[in-house]
Design a protein around this motif. Structure first.
Motif, PDB file in Angstrom:
ATOM      1  N   MET A 159      23.704  28.703 -31.448  1.00 60.67           N
ATOM      2  CA  MET A 159      22.647  27.639 -31.140  1.00 60.67           C
ATOM      3  C   MET A 159      23.050  26.379 -32.049  1.00 60.67           C
ATOM      4  O   MET A 159      23.277  25.192 -31.585  1.00 60.67           O
ATOM      5  CB  MET A 159      21.382  27.966 -31.110  1.00 60.67           C
ATOM      6  N   LYS A 160      23.451  26.468 -33.400  1.00 58.26           N
ATOM      7  CA  LYS A 160      23.534  25.466 -34.100  1.00 58.26           C
ATOM      8  C   LYS A 160      24.993  24.670 -33.787  1.00 58.26           C
ATOM      9  O   LYS A 160      24.887  23.406 -33.859  1.00 58.26           O
ATOM     10  CB  LYS A 160      23.439  26.129 -35.623  1.00 58.26           C
ATOM     11  N   VAL A 176      15.891  17.282 -23.417  1.00 58.60           N
ATOM     12  CA  VAL A 176      16.729  17.913 -24.587  1.00 58.60           C
ATOM     13  C   VAL A 176      16.303  19.464 -24.422  1.00 58.60           C
ATOM     14  O   VAL A 176      17.092  20.429 -24.652  1.00 58.60           O
ATOM     15  CB  VAL A 176      16.128  17.335 -25.920  1.00 58.60           C
ATOM     16  N   MET A 177      15.188  19.700 -24.020  1.00 62.42           N
ATOM     17  CA  MET A 177      14.726  20.811 -24.168  1.00 62.42           C
ATOM     18  C   MET A 177      15.629  21.923 -22.782  1.00 62.42           C
ATOM     19  O   MET A 177      15.742  23.134 -22.879  1.00 62.42           O
ATOM     20  CB  MET A 177      13.275  21.053 -23.455  1.00 62.42           C
ATOM     21  N   ARG A 178      15.712  21.066 -21.653  1.00 64.04           N
ATOM     22  CA  ARG A 178      16.747  21.686 -20.839  1.00 64.04           C
ATOM     23  C   ARG A 178      18.002  21.879 -21.600  1.00 64.04           C
ATOM     24  O   ARG A 178      18.701  23.014 -21.017  1.00 64.04           O
ATOM     25  CB  ARG A 178      17.060  20.764 -19.421  1.00 64.04           C
ATOM     26  N   ARG A 179      18.567  21.234 -22.546  1.00 65.56           N
ATOM     27  CA  ARG A 179      19.908  21.476 -22.903  1.00 65.56           C
ATOM     28  C   ARG A 179      19.533  22.771 -23.938  1.00 65.56           C
ATOM     29  O   ARG A 179      20.640  23.341 -24.001  1.00 65.56           O
ATOM     30  CB  ARG A 179      20.292  20.088 -23.767  1.00 65.56           C
ATOM     31  N   VAL A 180      18.486  22.735 -24.468  1.00 68.24           N
ATOM     32  CA  VAL A 180      18.409  24.009 -25.343  1.00 68.24           C
ATOM     33  C   VAL A 180      18.468  25.190 -24.423  1.00 68.24           C
ATOM     34  O   VAL A 180      18.946  26.097 -24.985  1.00 68.24           O
ATOM     35  CB  VAL A 180      16.741  23.877 -26.003  1.00 68.24           C
ATOM     36  N   VAL A 181      17.983  25.327 -23.083  1.00 68.96           N
ATOM     37  CA  VAL A 181      17.845  26.494 -22.418  1.00 68.96           C
ATOM     38  C   VAL A 181      19.393  26.469 -22.050  1.00 68.96           C
ATOM     39  O   VAL A 181      19.870  27.917 -21.964  1.00 68.96           O
ATOM     40  CB  VAL A 181      17.073  26.274 -21.253  1.00 68.96           C
ATOM     41  N   THR A 182      19.992  25.473 -21.589  1.00 63.54           N
ATOM     42  CA  THR A 182      21.512  25.844 -21.504  1.00 63.54           C
ATOM     43  C   THR A 182      22.097  26.240 -22.599  1.00 63.54           C
ATOM     44  O   THR A 182      23.065  27.155 -22.487  1.00 63.54           O
ATOM     45  CB  THR A 182      22.218  24.340 -20.957  1.00 63.54           C
ATOM     46  N   ALA A 233      21.049  28.341 -25.061  1.00 59.81           N
ATOM     47  CA  ALA A 233      20.608  29.781 -25.056  1.00 59.81           C
ATOM     48  C   ALA A 233      21.598  30.600 -24.077  1.00 59.81           C
ATOM     49  O   ALA A 233      21.941  31.645 -24.240  1.00 59.81           O
ATOM     50  CB  ALA A 233      19.114  29.852 -24.746  1.00 59.81           C
ATOM     51  N   ALA A 234      21.614  30.235 -22.706  1.00 60.89           N
ATOM     52  CA  ALA A 234      22.353  30.971 -21.855  1.00 60.89           C
ATOM     53  C   ALA A 234      23.787  31.015 -22.060  1.00 60.89           C
ATOM     54  O   ALA A 234      24.305  32.057 -22.089  1.00 60.89           O
ATOM     55  CB  ALA A 234      22.206  30.039 -20.266  1.00 60.89           C
ATOM     56  N   GLN A 235      24.261  29.761 -22.711  1.00 61.55           N
ATOM     57  CA  GLN A 235      25.927  29.957 -22.899  1.00 61.55           C
ATOM     58  C   GLN A 235      26.068  31.021 -24.315  1.00 61.55           C
ATOM     59  O   GLN A 235      27.112  31.599 -24.175  1.00 61.55           O
ATOM     60  CB  GLN A 235      26.382  28.348 -23.474  1.00 61.55           C
ATOM     61  N   SER A 236      25.016  30.840 -25.072  1.00 57.10           N
ATOM     62  CA  SER A 236      25.261  31.577 -26.628  1.00 57.10           C
ATOM     63  C   SER A 236      25.035  33.259 -26.168  1.00 57.10           C
ATOM     64  O   SER A 236      25.824  33.780 -26.587  1.00 57.10           O
ATOM     65  CB  SER A 236      24.031  31.283 -27.239  1.00 57.10           C
TER      66      SER A 236
END
Length: 398
Positions: A333-334, A363-369, A371-374
């Motif tokens: 995530m980092k 930005v929060m939608r990018r956080v979810v993306t 997380a999915a990628q991670s």
């Protein structure tokens, strides 16, 4: 990092290349807040004294007290310094405090009182549940020696928003005094002194006002603070002495964090431009709703039921999948520009994602993306938590 969304809500400078801090503070700040720290200030100078007056006046206005009823006392140091200053100053040495705990920060208040040598007792609700007014009332009825109650407004170890109004009603009905740790909620969640009759509350520069770390502040009823003279166990953490010095000289007693004060005044300007407590709280609530919905779509589950989810930070159970490792998830995530927060629960493994700071729902939608990628990079095809975690939540919530 991201484009500016609109002129009224400037995002951090995309050239800075900073990750977003998805924590309960320190948090991501606006570029103009950082820029405000580029000038040096003399702590005894009239200009800086005027800055301190402005800071205090604006915070009292945010607290909603009647003119002359409330006073603001900024205290050097972290939020925990300010909490200790509030407890040590407002509670007499022969007083007794009922501590309402449902996470790490309530327990820290109890530990602070223990170290100070103040008598106290504890209602410990564990990780999942809020203290309620009826049980506070029963505890006060059972122990007439209790003089004060301390409640945590938002317990960020779980993300729970506690029912402070309900607690306040029980406290006042029995003639006791309420202290509120609103460290992670003040500025985004209403805490109107005209409706919540606290003797004092405490918060910090680097939370929902979106300043930088360096000082906290006690907002107290003037009459209660005047009566607290001589209570303090500490020279430097005596909120009454700090206030009396500011009244007499306009100065902090000891070297103030001048650059932090300048940054905070800019943060207060941005807070007002966004619509104050209501505007700031609405953005954070939208951040939470967008992020929680997206994480649930990935299979993650929140620790708390929706009714207790704060707009400050949300706790998620770790996935049960054998490939999930929090430290690797954190690093992934980092690497995608987001610093999340480890869990602080005592029963199950968890992590937290903050909703506060200079970011919006995009930005929060990018956080979810991210997380999915991670999860995909870890080979985790399901983010569902262990059955034991769900069972524990259901048992404690019953």
């Amino acid at each position: 990092m991201t484009e500016m969304t609109n002129a009224a809500f400037p995002m951090p400078d995309p050239k800075m290349g900073e990750p977003y801090l998805l924590t309960p503070g320190p948090l991501t700040t606006a570029f103009s807040v950082k820029e405000a720290m580029l000038k040096d200030w003399g702590s005894w100078d009239d200009d800086f004294r005027a800055m301190t007056r402005s800071l205090c006046n604006q915070l009292v206005a945010l607290a909603g007290g009647a003119a002359g009823e409330l006073v603001c006392v900024p205290m050097q140091g972290s939020g925990s310094f300010a909490v200790e200053a509030m407890l040590g100053t407002m509670v007499p040495r022969d007083g007794k405090v009922l501590v309402l705990a449902n996470g790490a920060y309530g327990l820290r208040a109890a530990e602070t009182l223990r170290v100070m040598g103040r008598a106290h007792t504890l209602i410990d609700k564990g990780d999942y549940l809020p203290p309620r007014g009826d049980e506070v009332g029963r505890a006060l009825d059972a122990d007439p020696a209790i003089t004060h109650v301390i409640a945590i407004h938002c317990e960020t170890s779980s993300g729970i928003l506690n029912p402070v109004a309900e607690i306040a009603q029980a406290v006042h009905a029995r003639g006791r005094k309420l202290l509120v740790d609103s460290m992670s909620a003040f500025g985004a969640v209403p805490l109107d002194a005209g409706q919540i009759g606290y003797d004092a509350m405490v918060s910090s520069a680097n939370k929902c006002i979106e300043g930088v770390p360096g000082f906290g502040f006690v907002i107290a009823r003037k009459s209660a603070l005047e009566a607290a003279k001589g209570n303090a166990h500490s020279l430097s953490l005596d909120a009454h002495a700090q206030w009396a010095t500011m009244v007499r000289t306009g100065q902090w007693r000891y070297t103030p964090p001048t650059h932090v004060v300048a940054a905070f005044l800019e943060a207060l300007r941005l807070h007002a431009a966004e619509g104050g407590v209501a505007g700031r709280g609405a953005r954070y609530a939208l951040n939470r709703d967008v992020m929680v919905a997206g994480m649930r779509d990935l299979g993650f589950e929140t620790l708390l039921a929706d009714r207790w989810l704060s707009p400050i930070i949300v706790t998620f159970f770790n996935p049960a999948h054998p490939n999930f490792d929090f430290q690797r998830f954190y690093q992934l995530m980092k690497s995608k520009g987001f610093i999340i927060y480890p869990g602080k629960l005592t029963v199950v493994d968890s992590f937290r994602i903050g909703c506060i700071g200079r970011m919006d729902e995009h930005v929060m939608r990018r956080v979810v993306t991210a997380a999915a990628q991670s999860l995909a990079e870890m080979g985790v095809d399901s983010a569902a938590p262990p059955a034991a975690a769900i069972a524990e939540r259901a048992k404690l919530a019953a």
